[in-house]
Design an enzyme around this catalytic site. Structure first.
Site, mmCIF file in Angstrom:
data_model
loop_
_atom_site.group_PDB
_atom_site.id
_atom_site.type_symbol
_atom_site.label_atom_id
_atom_site.label_comp_id
_atom_site.label_asym_id
_atom_site.label_seq_id
_atom_site.Cartn_x
_atom_site.Cartn_y
_atom_site.Cartn_z
ATOM 1 N N ASN A 79 68.596 38.364 67.612
ATOM 2 C CA ASN A 79 69.313 38.597 68.942
ATOM 3 C C ASN A 79 68.445 39.617 69.761
ATOM 4 O O ASN A 79 67.704 40.290 69.180
ATOM 5 C CB ASN A 79 70.840 38.941 68.662
ATOM 6 N N ASP A 91 76.199 36.312 62.898
ATOM 7 C CA ASP A 91 77.277 35.967 62.319
ATOM 8 C C ASP A 91 76.909 34.703 61.233
ATOM 9 O O ASP A 91 77.846 34.714 60.288
ATOM 10 C CB ASP A 91 78.260 35.576 63.297
ATOM 11 N N LYS A 96 57.219 23.690 58.589
ATOM 12 C CA LYS A 96 57.725 23.655 59.866
ATOM 13 C C LYS A 96 58.086 22.349 60.346
ATOM 14 O O LYS A 96 57.668 21.208 59.771
ATOM 15 C CB LYS A 96 56.404 23.971 60.670
ATOM 16 N N PRO A 116 77.461 37.104 55.221
ATOM 17 C CA PRO A 116 78.424 38.270 54.807
ATOM 18 C C PRO A 116 78.742 39.243 55.794
ATOM 19 O O PRO A 116 77.602 39.588 56.636
ATOM 20 C CB PRO A 116 77.621 38.727 53.476
ATOM 21 N N ASP A 117 79.823 40.011 55.788
ATOM 22 C CA ASP A 117 79.988 41.107 56.798
ATOM 23 C C ASP A 117 79.749 42.596 56.024
ATOM 24 O O ASP A 117 80.780 42.573 54.874
ATOM 25 C CB ASP A 117 81.405 41.002 57.146
ATOM 26 N N ILE A 118 78.694 43.071 56.256
ATOM 27 C CA ILE A 118 78.265 43.951 55.467
ATOM 28 C C ILE A 118 79.071 45.233 55.538
ATOM 29 O O ILE A 118 79.256 45.839 54.639
ATOM 30 C CB ILE A 118 76.746 44.380 55.973
ATOM 31 N N PHE A 154 80.654 49.609 64.337
ATOM 32 C CA PHE A 154 80.223 49.471 66.017
ATOM 33 C C PHE A 154 80.859 48.231 66.355
ATOM 34 O O PHE A 154 80.912 47.148 65.743
ATOM 35 C CB PHE A 154 78.811 49.629 66.326
ATOM 36 N N LYS A 182 89.573 45.670 65.984
ATOM 37 C CA LYS A 182 88.510 45.727 65.089
ATOM 38 C C LYS A 182 88.363 46.770 64.088
ATOM 39 O O LYS A 182 88.201 46.529 62.942
ATOM 40 C CB LYS A 182 86.817 45.800 65.818
ATOM 41 N N LYS A 187 88.502 45.523 60.251
ATOM 42 C CA LYS A 187 87.590 45.847 59.157
ATOM 43 C C LYS A 187 87.799 46.970 58.039
ATOM 44 O O LYS A 187 87.029 46.925 57.024
ATOM 45 C CB LYS A 187 86.103 46.338 59.865
HETATM 46 O O1 C5P Z 1 82.601 41.608 63.687
HETATM 47 P P1 C5P Z 1 81.362 42.323 64.545
HETATM 48 O O2 C5P Z 1 80.218 41.625 64.299
HETATM 49 O O3 C5P Z 1 81.889 42.408 66.088
HETATM 50 O O4 C5P Z 1 81.576 43.557 64.122
HETATM 51 C C1 C5P Z 1 80.716 44.779 64.270
HETATM 52 C C2 C5P Z 1 80.430 45.735 63.310
HETATM 53 O O5 C5P Z 1 80.280 45.102 62.051
HETATM 54 C C3 C5P Z 1 79.129 46.462 63.414
HETATM 55 O O6 C5P Z 1 79.332 47.899 63.079
HETATM 56 C C4 C5P Z 1 78.112 45.727 62.441
HETATM 57 O O7 C5P Z 1 77.126 46.475 62.278
HETATM 58 C C5 C5P Z 1 79.003 45.363 61.627
HETATM 59 N N1 C5P Z 1 78.746 43.939 60.804
HETATM 60 C C6 C5P Z 1 78.031 43.849 59.566
HETATM 61 N N2 C5P Z 1 77.835 42.594 59.110
HETATM 62 C C7 C5P Z 1 78.299 41.681 59.853
HETATM 63 C C8 C5P Z 1 78.630 41.686 60.993
HETATM 64 C C9 C5P Z 1 78.967 42.678 61.608
HETATM 65 O O8 C5P Z 1 77.943 44.949 59.152
HETATM 66 N N3 C5P Z 1 77.967 40.553 59.177
#
Ligand code: C5P
Length: 412
Positions: A213, A282, A292, A310-312, A338, A352, A356
């Site tokens: 991105n 995402d 390739k 995974p959502d870090i 953020f 959010k 979170k």
């Molecule tokens: O859910 P969203 O992507 O809008 O959330 C944004 C926040 O979550 C940012 O702080 C981003 O660095 C963190 N994030 C993350 N791992 C993901 C998606 C978002 O740490 N997979």
């Protein structure tokens, strides 16, 4: 950038080839808003002329303690009283020895000795051959000048004018400038450990293609720099970006969200603050092809299917230490997220923050920040909402770090 606006710097030059870099440093100091008074030793004048330094600094250079231009004939008192800091760059091995002994038989060492130590900091940028640098006498003298209150800015490693290679080169002018600017920042995070995630992630489709991105990483890099300036030990976990690493920051380069998760989890173990600025993908392709993927001329397009990454931030915020951080308990991890939104910033960011489970969430408008050098932020926490109006990212980062230090500190 006017990071040194209002600061008056005495720039001392001692004998060494690195004097040529002092000319560039002088320009950098002025560009950053400082006024600069150059003082040179006799040996420094063998390497660069006072004419050059006068032209660059816009002030007559001082070189003698007997300079009768000063009405009271005390340049060592007058120059040292006016300064916000004295920076000796380059600082030779001989000059370090003179400082260690408190000698005062020429103007520069005399004014260092005469400076009010509690009000006028002394910073030195050593420059010498690697053997001179490694010599126990030099290291002993350096330890002594540090004990006496001076700040040693370190040395670079690489090719030396003598043809040898090793430690002892003077730091580059831009590095010295960054160090001096950092020196003046309040040490709000002294002794703290901070992890910052930054930039985009890259999710492979095959060995030559992937999904990424437009995140530039600039905000995250500015936050890492600001945290370091505030005295923290900082690890920056960076997705693929080509930005220079801020001075003194440990950088871990990663590609995918999975790599970023592993690095963040590992380094956050000993951290007290985690700031997630990364634009993490995402989804990733369910499988990455080993080879390739080729067109076969039939017009058939490959079918990609995705799995969620995974959502870090949520992983760390919901860990036992993250929950402690949210509850304001000692030993917790204070997590900052953020939100890059395109509309309804406040409502989306508020939702959010709760979703979170983080104590602080920073909202910004995505299209208005990606790749830009400035930004505007909305900082949400239990304490309410604060608006940071449009400004350079580094300025916003320093403000955010101060807010964060207060909130994390106030919470224990
Ligand atoms: O859910 P969203 O992507 O809008 O959330 C944004 C926040 O979550 C940012 O702080 C981003 O660095 C963190 N994030 C993350 N791992 C993901 C998606 C978002 O740490 N997979």
């Amino acid at each position: 950038m006017t990071d040194l606006a209002g600061k008056h710097i005495v720039l001392g030059l001692t004998g060494g080839v690195a004097c040529y870099k002092a000319a560039e440093l002088c320009r950098g100091l002025l560009k950053a808003g400082a006024t600069v008074q150059v003082v040179m030793t006799e040996a420094a004048e063998q390497f660069i002329t006072p004419v050059t330094m006068q032209a660059l600094s816009g002030r007559v250079v001082y070189g003698s303690q007997w300079d009768a231009r000063e009405p009271n004939n005390m340049p060592h008192i007058n120059l040292s009283r006016e300064a916000d800091a004295i920076l000796i760059a380059p600082c030779s091995a001989d000059f370090i020895a003179r400082l260690a002994q408190g000698r005062a038989d020429e103007l520069l060492s005399l004014l260092c000795l005469a400076r009010p130590t509690n009000a006028v900091p002394l910073l030195i940028a050593p420059a010498m051959n690697r053997e001179m640098w490694a010599h126990p006498a030099t290291q002993r003298n350096l330890a002594q000048v540090q004990l006496d209150g001076a700040t040693v800015l370190g040395v670079g490693n690489g090719d030396q004018a003598c043809g040898e290679t090793g430690d002892g080169r003077m730091l580059e002018p831009n590095e010295l400038l960054e160090d001096l600017i950092a020196f003046f920042q309040p040490k709000l995070l002294a002794g703290k450990t901070v992890v910052v995630s930054a930039g985009p992630t890259y999710e492979a489709i095959d060995p030559v293609r992937g999904i990424t991105n437009l995140s530039s990483g600039k905000m995250g890099f500015a936050i890492a720099r600001a945290a370091r300036e505030a005295g923290a030990l900082v690890t920056l976990v960076a997705g693929p970006v080509s930005l220079p690493t801020p001075r003194g920051v440990i950088r871990i380069d990663v590609k995918s969200a999975q790599n970023m998760l592993e690095a963040c989890v590992k380094h956050a173990q000993t951290a007290s603050i985690f700031i997630a600025t990364a634009a993490v993908a995402d989804w990733r392709p369910a499988t990455a092809a080993d080879q390739k993927i080729k067109k076969d001329g039939s017009g058939k397009t490959p079918k990609l299917s995705f799995v969620e990454n995974p959502d870090i931030l949520a992983t760390l915020a919901q860990s036992p230490r993250g929950k402690k951080g949210l509850a304001g308990k000692a030993g917790g991890l204070f997590c900052v997220g953020f939100a890059a939104e395109s509309h309804d910033l406040l409502a989306n960011a508020q939702a959010k923050r709760l979703r979170k489970g983080v104590p602080m969430l920073v909202g910004n408008i995505g299209p208005a920040t990606f790749g830009q050098d400035d930004n505007a932020l909305l900082v949400l926490s239990e304490a309410g909402v604060q608006e940071f109006e449009r400004a350079p990212k580094l300025k916003l980062a320093r403000k955010l770090i101060a807010t964060c230090a207060y909130a994390a500190g106030a919470k224990g």
